[in-house]
Design a protein around this motif. Sequence first.
Motif, PDB file in Angstrom:
ATOM      1  N   TRP A 108      47.294  23.862  26.197  1.00  0.00           N
ATOM      2  CA  TRP A 108      47.838  25.212  26.298  1.00  0.00           C
ATOM      3  C   TRP A 108      48.380  25.508  27.704  1.00  0.00           C
ATOM      4  O   TRP A 108      49.289  26.329  27.855  1.00  0.00           O
ATOM      5  CB  TRP A 108      46.769  26.238  25.925  1.00  0.00           C
ATOM      6  CG  TRP A 108      46.510  26.318  24.448  1.00  0.00           C
ATOM      7  CD1 TRP A 108      46.966  25.456  23.491  1.00  0.00           C
ATOM      8  CD2 TRP A 108      45.743  27.303  23.770  1.00  0.00           C
ATOM      9  NE1 TRP A 108      46.531  25.840  22.252  1.00  0.00           N
ATOM     10  CE2 TRP A 108      45.770  26.979  22.389  1.00  0.00           C
ATOM     11  CE3 TRP A 108      45.023  28.407  24.166  1.00  0.00           C
ATOM     12  CZ2 TRP A 108      45.116  27.743  21.422  1.00  0.00           C
ATOM     13  CZ3 TRP A 108      44.367  29.183  23.214  1.00  0.00           C
ATOM     14  CH2 TRP A 108      44.411  28.855  21.855  1.00  0.00           C
ATOM     15  N   TYR A 238      38.820  30.709  25.633  1.00  0.00           N
ATOM     16  CA  TYR A 238      39.399  31.485  26.734  1.00  0.00           C
ATOM     17  C   TYR A 238      38.777  31.058  28.068  1.00  0.00           C
ATOM     18  O   TYR A 238      39.485  30.856  29.064  1.00  0.00           O
ATOM     19  CB  TYR A 238      39.162  32.973  26.497  1.00  0.00           C
ATOM     20  CG  TYR A 238      39.853  33.856  27.522  1.00  0.00           C
ATOM     21  CD1 TYR A 238      41.165  34.260  27.344  1.00  0.00           C
ATOM     22  CD2 TYR A 238      39.190  34.265  28.680  1.00  0.00           C
ATOM     23  CE1 TYR A 238      41.815  35.062  28.277  1.00  0.00           C
ATOM     24  CE2 TYR A 238      39.822  35.055  29.629  1.00  0.00           C
ATOM     25  CZ  TYR A 238      41.130  35.449  29.419  1.00  0.00           C
ATOM     26  OH  TYR A 238      41.774  36.229  30.370  1.00  0.00           O
ATOM     27  N   GLU A 330      46.693  35.171  35.761  1.00  0.00           N
ATOM     28  CA  GLU A 330      48.066  35.247  35.233  1.00  0.00           C
ATOM     29  C   GLU A 330      48.393  34.039  34.361  1.00  0.00           C
ATOM     30  O   GLU A 330      48.972  34.182  33.269  1.00  0.00           O
ATOM     31  CB  GLU A 330      49.043  35.334  36.415  1.00  0.00           C
ATOM     32  CG  GLU A 330      50.394  35.920  36.062  1.00  0.00           C
ATOM     33  CD  GLU A 330      51.385  34.857  35.614  1.00  0.00           C
ATOM     34  OE1 GLU A 330      52.262  35.164  34.793  1.00  0.00           O
ATOM     35  OE2 GLU A 330      51.272  33.714  36.077  1.00  0.00           O
ATOM     36  N   ALA A 333      46.431  34.198  31.042  1.00  0.00           N
ATOM     37  CA  ALA A 333      47.017  35.175  30.115  1.00  0.00           C
ATOM     38  C   ALA A 333      48.222  34.587  29.391  1.00  0.00           C
ATOM     39  O   ALA A 333      48.405  34.793  28.185  1.00  0.00           O
ATOM     40  CB  ALA A 333      47.416  36.438  30.880  1.00  0.00           C
ATOM     41  N   ALA A 334      49.047  33.829  30.128  1.00  0.00           N
ATOM     42  CA  ALA A 334      50.216  33.209  29.504  1.00  0.00           C
ATOM     43  C   ALA A 334      49.811  32.122  28.518  1.00  0.00           C
ATOM     44  O   ALA A 334      50.413  31.979  27.451  1.00  0.00           O
ATOM     45  CB  ALA A 334      51.129  32.625  30.580  1.00  0.00           C
ATOM     46  N   THR A 336      46.994  31.868  26.796  1.00  0.00           N
ATOM     47  CA  THR A 336      46.184  32.332  25.659  1.00  0.00           C
ATOM     48  C   THR A 336      46.841  33.486  24.924  1.00  0.00           C
ATOM     49  O   THR A 336      46.154  34.243  24.227  1.00  0.00           O
ATOM     50  CB  THR A 336      44.782  32.762  26.144  1.00  0.00           C
ATOM     51  OG1 THR A 336      44.926  33.824  27.112  1.00  0.00           O
ATOM     52  CG2 THR A 336      44.036  31.604  26.771  1.00  0.00           C
ATOM     53  N   SER A 337      48.145  33.637  25.066  1.00  0.00           N
ATOM     54  CA  SER A 337      48.826  34.771  24.440  1.00  0.00           C
ATOM     55  C   SER A 337      48.697  34.776  22.921  1.00  0.00           C
ATOM     56  O   SER A 337      48.881  35.816  22.281  1.00  0.00           O
ATOM     57  CB  SER A 337      50.306  34.772  24.835  1.00  0.00           C
ATOM     58  OG  SER A 337      50.928  33.549  24.435  1.00  0.00           O
ATOM     59  N   ASN A 338      48.376  33.612  22.354  1.00  0.00           N
ATOM     60  CA  ASN A 338      48.239  33.539  20.892  1.00  0.00           C
ATOM     61  C   ASN A 338      46.819  33.845  20.420  1.00  0.00           C
ATOM     62  O   ASN A 338      46.568  33.865  19.213  1.00  0.00           O
ATOM     63  CB  ASN A 338      48.650  32.152  20.383  1.00  0.00           C
ATOM     64  CG  ASN A 338      47.795  31.050  20.981  1.00  0.00           C
ATOM     65  OD1 ASN A 338      47.320  31.183  22.109  1.00  0.00           O
ATOM     66  ND2 ASN A 338      47.609  29.961  20.242  1.00  0.00           N
ATOM     67  N   ALA A 342      42.513  37.818  23.452  1.00  0.00           N
ATOM     68  CA  ALA A 342      42.766  37.404  24.835  1.00  0.00           C
ATOM     69  C   ALA A 342      42.813  38.586  25.794  1.00  0.00           C
ATOM     70  O   ALA A 342      42.231  38.539  26.879  1.00  0.00           O
ATOM     71  CB  ALA A 342      44.072  36.618  24.909  1.00  0.00           C
ATOM     72  N   GLU A 343      43.482  39.664  25.423  1.00  0.00           N
ATOM     73  CA  GLU A 343      43.629  40.795  26.346  1.00  0.00           C
ATOM     74  C   GLU A 343      42.286  41.463  26.623  1.00  0.00           C
ATOM     75  O   GLU A 343      41.994  41.845  27.766  1.00  0.00           O
ATOM     76  CB  GLU A 343      44.620  41.809  25.778  1.00  0.00           C
ATOM     77  CG  GLU A 343      45.129  42.812  26.802  1.00  0.00           C
ATOM     78  CD  GLU A 343      45.787  42.162  28.009  1.00  0.00           C
ATOM     79  OE1 GLU A 343      45.585  42.657  29.143  1.00  0.00           O
ATOM     80  OE2 GLU A 343      46.500  41.148  27.832  1.00  0.00           O
ATOM     81  N   ARG A 346      40.363  39.186  28.873  1.00  0.00           N
ATOM     82  CA  ARG A 346      40.932  39.233  30.224  1.00  0.00           C
ATOM     83  C   ARG A 346      40.407  40.443  30.990  1.00  0.00           C
ATOM     84  O   ARG A 346      40.038  40.336  32.161  1.00  0.00           O
ATOM     85  CB  ARG A 346      42.459  39.289  30.131  1.00  0.00           C
ATOM     86  CG  ARG A 346      43.168  39.300  31.480  1.00  0.00           C
ATOM     87  CD  ARG A 346      44.658  39.501  31.325  1.00  0.00           C
ATOM     88  NE  ARG A 346      45.378  39.226  32.548  1.00  0.00           N
ATOM     89  CZ  ARG A 346      46.680  39.440  32.726  1.00  0.00           C
ATOM     90  NH1 ARG A 346      47.405  39.921  31.716  1.00  0.00           N
ATOM     91  NH2 ARG A 346      47.265  39.161  33.880  1.00  0.00           N
TER      92      ARG A 346
END
Length: 488
Positions: A108, A238, A330, A333-334, A336-338, A342-343, A346
Amino acid sequence: MSSNPSDHGDTPQDPLSEMLARLFGGGQAGGIDPQELAKAAGLPSDPNAMAMIFQQVQAMFSAPSEGPVNWQLAKDNARRVAAAGGDPSVTPGQAKEVDEALHVAQMWLDPVTDFPSTTSLGRAWSRAEWVEATMDSWRRLTEPVAVSISQALSNAITTQMPEEMKSMMGGASSMLANMGGAMFGIQLGQAVGALSREVLSSTDIGLPLAEGTMALLPANVTAFGEGLDVPDAEVRLYLAVREAAHARLFAHAPWLAPHLFGIIESYARGIHIDMSKIEDVARDIDPANPESIQEALAGGVFQPERTPAQAAALERLETALALVEGWVDEVTAAATSNLPSAEALREMIRRRRASGGPAEHTFASLVGLELRPRRLRDASALWALLREERGIDGRDAIWQHPDLMPTSEDLDDPAGFGKRRELLDASDSDVDAALRRLLEGGFNEPPADEAADGSSSADASGDATEPGEDPGEDEPGSDGGGKAGPAA
């Protein structure tokens, strides 16, 4: 009957040795209650645990030590605290889950960073294994503080001791010299052991405590995920991405780890112990009164004082840690965007890193140093902006050298980083050009723009000679008159 009250048929002891033995639980009467001393020093009050600790302290006093601190005592105490309440060994199933998560994390990360995958080993650790793997790093980080505290305590007590008492010390001198280091070792072990119950990975505090290794602690990861309403696999994945991102950064910016440790060591070497405060306390301590020593310990007499130089070092450390954690935040986050959660994960990690856990606060109170990236959000925003402006390659290229790194001013104004960097680069280019001309003797030659049109400042004033003229003769039109004669 022997006239020496300390002679019980064995080898007589000098009075100070006997006093210290009683002080740390070696005598039947008097001395300090281990539970009360533990409470004053911030240690666990469990009688069995404290009995084992004090046995090790007595052993340290009676045997030579490698230095002012018995690091074996610190590690043993850390392992004991780590195991308090249970520290189950990692199961084969947990090890497989961590290994798979780290492999997925590497895939990833490939599209979102210019740093390639590393050869770091992937591990699943118990808390005790984390202690074993990181203890050398803790020693490196805290030894200057331990030395300062041990020396300050020894010097203060020796200074206040009457001359006749000094002559009676005998074999107790080594015990006296190591008393402060022993207490520091116990407290350090307590702090590291408590941290082992909070950390999620080998780089969870922003430092590569176990160089060349990626690791997650399954028991702590499970505890972290409790109550989040997020599947365990997503939490583990994550955190694996964060761990792998740290590993890539430290592997491909080889200057970074020495830089961080160097700031911390510089801070630690500047530790200043208030000798006057220790001397005042040492003067008032009554060995026959356990409460007087308890009050001294509880009063923070060994708490290091922060100097202006240390405050500046601490600011540099906070900025550096924020840049590390902001980049990891940063990039993760990119990558694990799927992930649906994730948010939320984070945000939890951000808050956790910015505030620090109880064990981090314990460590901070011990050495006067906080390992928290207070400006994580600012740093993350800066790295995101640089990715938009320069692309992934341009963003990651900044890690090539410490001189390229953003400063605290850049965290205040991320949008202005590019312009400030352009001005700095232009200034550096001018300096480099001037230095190059100086080394090549270029300052004896006319500037390039003047040489190109054949003119010079001397031409304008009429002082320059024309080709073929003899500089020793008068110019035409002068009082000397005449033209230059033919060449000889």
